[in-house]
Each structure stands twice: as structure tokens, then as C-alpha cells.
Motif scaffolding. Sequence first.
Motif, PDB file in Angstrom:
ATOM      1  N   VAL A 120       0.446  -3.861   5.786  1.00 21.94           N
ATOM      2  CA  VAL A 120       0.419  -3.260   4.449  1.00 21.94           C
ATOM      3  C   VAL A 120      -0.652  -2.358   4.451  1.00 21.94           C
ATOM      4  CG1 VAL A 120       0.641  -3.529   2.037  1.00 21.94           C
ATOM      5  CG2 VAL A 120       1.730  -5.208   3.734  1.00 21.94           C
ATOM      6  N   LEU A 121      -0.607  -0.998   4.179  1.00 27.82           N
ATOM      7  CA  LEU A 121      -1.587   0.170   4.318  1.00 27.82           C
ATOM      8  C   LEU A 121      -2.347   0.324   3.158  1.00 27.82           C
ATOM      9  CD1 LEU A 121      -0.109   0.438   7.160  1.00 27.82           C
ATOM     10  CD2 LEU A 121      -0.781   2.844   6.815  1.00 27.82           C
ATOM     11  N   SER A 122      -1.968  -0.325   1.803  1.00 27.62           N
ATOM     12  CA  SER A 122      -2.365   0.082   0.519  1.00 27.62           C
ATOM     13  C   SER A 122      -2.513  -1.080  -0.319  1.00 27.62           C
ATOM     14  CB  SER A 122      -1.917   1.159  -0.327  1.00 27.62           C
ATOM     15  OG  SER A 122      -0.466   0.957  -0.411  1.00 27.62           O
ATOM     16  N   LEU A 123      -3.135  -1.077  -1.272  1.00 27.17           N
ATOM     17  CA  LEU A 123      -3.071  -2.146  -2.587  1.00 27.17           C
ATOM     18  C   LEU A 123      -3.798  -1.603  -3.622  1.00 27.17           C
ATOM     19  CD1 LEU A 123      -6.426  -3.184  -2.151  1.00 27.17           C
ATOM     20  CD2 LEU A 123      -5.557  -4.991  -0.891  1.00 27.17           C
ATOM     21  N   PRO A 124      -3.829  -2.177  -4.764  1.00 22.85           N
ATOM     22  CA  PRO A 124      -4.456  -1.655  -5.988  1.00 22.85           C
ATOM     23  C   PRO A 124      -5.728  -2.419  -5.824  1.00 22.85           C
ATOM     24  CG  PRO A 124      -2.401  -2.772  -6.584  1.00 22.85           C
ATOM     25  CD  PRO A 124      -2.642  -2.997  -5.257  1.00 22.85           C
ATOM     26  N   GLU A 125      -6.977  -1.435  -6.167  1.00 20.12           N
ATOM     27  CA  GLU A 125      -8.169  -2.281  -6.279  1.00 20.12           C
ATOM     28  C   GLU A 125      -8.197  -3.542  -6.806  1.00 20.12           C
ATOM     29  OE1 GLU A 125     -12.896  -0.915  -7.198  1.00 20.12           O
ATOM     30  OE2 GLU A 125     -11.216   0.539  -7.591  1.00 20.12           O
ATOM     31  N   TRP A 134       6.099  -2.826  -1.221  1.00 19.33           N
ATOM     32  CA  TRP A 134       6.213  -1.697  -1.293  1.00 19.33           C
ATOM     33  C   TRP A 134       7.020  -0.986   0.180  1.00 19.33           C
ATOM     34  CZ3 TRP A 134       2.694   2.013  -4.370  1.00 19.33           C
ATOM     35  CH2 TRP A 134       2.429   1.469  -5.740  1.00 19.33           C
ATOM     36  N   GLY A 135       7.011  -1.491   0.910  1.00 16.94           N
ATOM     37  CA  GLY A 135       7.791  -0.883   2.484  1.00 16.94           C
ATOM     38  C   GLY A 135       7.068  -0.639   3.375  1.00 16.94           C
ATOM     39  N   TRP A 136       5.835  -0.771   3.291  1.00 20.77           N
ATOM     40  CA  TRP A 136       4.895  -0.391   4.307  1.00 20.77           C
ATOM     41  C   TRP A 136       5.138  -1.166   5.821  1.00 20.77           C
ATOM     42  CZ3 TRP A 136       1.977   3.730   4.309  1.00 20.77           C
ATOM     43  CH2 TRP A 136       1.447   4.264   3.312  1.00 20.77           C
ATOM     44  N   GLN A 137       5.695  -2.254   5.736  1.00 25.51           N
ATOM     45  CA  GLN A 137       5.856  -2.902   6.809  1.00 25.51           C
ATOM     46  C   GLN A 137       6.801  -2.411   7.796  1.00 25.51           C
ATOM     47  OE1 GLN A 137       5.887  -4.145   3.709  1.00 25.51           O
ATOM     48  NE2 GLN A 137       4.936  -6.339   3.558  1.00 25.51           N
ATOM     49  N   LEU A 139       7.037   0.857   8.274  1.00 26.16           N
ATOM     50  CA  LEU A 139       6.037   1.720   9.307  1.00 26.16           C
ATOM     51  C   LEU A 139       5.381   0.963  10.486  1.00 26.16           C
ATOM     52  CD1 LEU A 139       4.461   4.429   9.997  1.00 26.16           C
ATOM     53  CD2 LEU A 139       3.012   4.007   8.259  1.00 26.16           C
ATOM     54  N   SER A 140       4.752  -0.217   9.979  1.00 26.61           N
ATOM     55  CA  SER A 140       4.066  -0.925  10.959  1.00 26.61           C
ATOM     56  C   SER A 140       4.917  -1.316  11.993  1.00 26.61           C
ATOM     57  CB  SER A 140       3.284  -2.197  10.401  1.00 26.61           C
ATOM     58  OG  SER A 140       2.309  -1.468   9.077  1.00 26.61           O
ATOM     59  N   ARG A 141       6.247  -1.802  11.844  1.00 26.84           N
ATOM     60  CA  ARG A 141       7.020  -2.179  12.718  1.00 26.84           C
ATOM     61  C   ARG A 141       7.494  -1.202  13.883  1.00 26.84           C
ATOM     62  NH1 ARG A 141       9.491  -4.679   8.318  1.00 26.84           N
ATOM     63  NH2 ARG A 141       9.475  -6.760   8.040  1.00 26.84           N
ATOM     64  N   GLN A 142       7.639   0.019  13.075  1.00 27.07           N
ATOM     65  CA  GLN A 142       7.983   1.140  14.007  1.00 27.07           C
ATOM     66  C   GLN A 142       6.882   1.391  14.884  1.00 27.07           C
ATOM     67  OE1 GLN A 142       9.325   4.516  11.679  1.00 27.07           O
ATOM     68  NE2 GLN A 142      10.929   3.084  10.706  1.00 27.07           N
ATOM     69  N   VAL A 143       5.394   1.496  14.307  1.00 25.86           N
ATOM     70  CA  VAL A 143       4.140   1.620  15.188  1.00 25.86           C
ATOM     71  C   VAL A 143       4.170   0.564  16.277  1.00 25.86           C
ATOM     72  CG1 VAL A 143       1.835   1.530  15.090  1.00 25.86           C
ATOM     73  CG2 VAL A 143       3.119   2.862  13.524  1.00 25.86           C
TER      74      VAL A 143
END
Length: 216
Positions: A120-125, A134-137, A139-143
Motif C-alpha cells: 500500500v503506497l499511501s496513507l493519511p498522516e 483503495w486498490g494499491w495492492q 499495483l504491487s501484485r503486478q510489480v
Amino acid sequence: MTAIPPPAPWADLPFFKDRWPALEARLAAEEKPWLPGPARVFAALALPPEKVRVVILGQDPYPNARHAMGLAFSVPPGTHPLPRSLANIFRELHDDLGVARLSGDLSPWVEQGVLLLNPVLSLPEGESFGHKSWGWQELSRQVLARVAETPTAFVLWGKPAQGFAAPLIQEGGHLIVASAHPSPLSASRGFFGSRPFSQVNDWLAARGAPPIDWAA
């Protein structure tokens, strides 16, 4: 928020056509400051896939703005004290290879081909896992799937990292180093003594590849 371009080495991944526009718009509409911010959100993916030799998989960015820099477990130069998980990583590094590392900036590892990836590439401070849904996973699966096209060393600390990566790296002559997470809650239950750094370097040496200079 100005537009965030996809990281050039990975821009052909389907994620950036299918999912990134909606996720980018959602980040732009986020009411709270989010980390690591637009300039650093794809910092880990500055490393081209053909340069990746080792993957260390994290979770999501540090929730503290002084710590988050877009590389899993890494913090900016001069950060003291270190986050406790990173301090435990350095303790194991010293026990494993005798390396007494002081700087928490792990950018020199990246320069040697170590992909420091948070699924997961982001989060609220201040809110760990705040963007987990939010769906970041995807991207990470594809990477990971792209990286796994060639033999790679995967360092997976903790069950979440292991469960996330396992379906993507079952075959291909990889090294898989799995142990407990370096968090203070779990480090004494299998992380300490796991010797991940020497395992990676032994595997690289067996393949005729230069080792990672973990002291760099």
C-alpha cells in the motif's frame, strides 16, 4: 494537487491505465495530508524491473511525516531515533553480518538493486492502513509478478507480506526468506536469528552475482 505521472520504468503495467486515474483523483480529493506525498509516492518504483535483484516487502508508509519517504522501512537521512522496526532490522543486520549501520536511509540498498516495496503506497498522516482499501495492492501484485519473471530474492517479514507475495512467486528459481516481522511485537518470535542478509548474499554468490553491501 498536480498530476502524478506513473513511474517510467513501470508505466506499461495495466494498473496505470485501468486503475490509476481513479486512485489519483481520490488522492487529490483527500481532505487530510497524505504520506509520503505526491513527490515520493512512487519512490520505490524508480528502480527499473530489470535492475531488481532483491525485494524487501513492507506494509504501508510510516504514518509520521518525519519518517515516510516512499521506501519500505527507510527513513530520511539524519532521522533519530529510528522507528523501532528499523532499529530491530539493524540489530539483526549486526548479529548476522557484523554490520553496524547508523543511517536509516536505505537508498544505497536501492542503488544496488533492492526493491523496498510497500504493498500500500499511501496513507493519511497519522492513520496506519488508512488507504488499505483503495486498490494499491493491485499495483504491487503486478510489480511482483513482473519482478518474478527472473530469479529474485524475496525477503518477506510477517504473515501479511508472506500471504500477499506467495501466490506470485511460487516458481522461477527464487530465494524466499520468510520470518516474523521486525516489529517489537513479533521480532523475538523468529525475526531475531533469521539471518536474512547473509542468506540473500549467499544466494547471490551462488549465482555468480555480486553481494549486496548492506553497510552502504
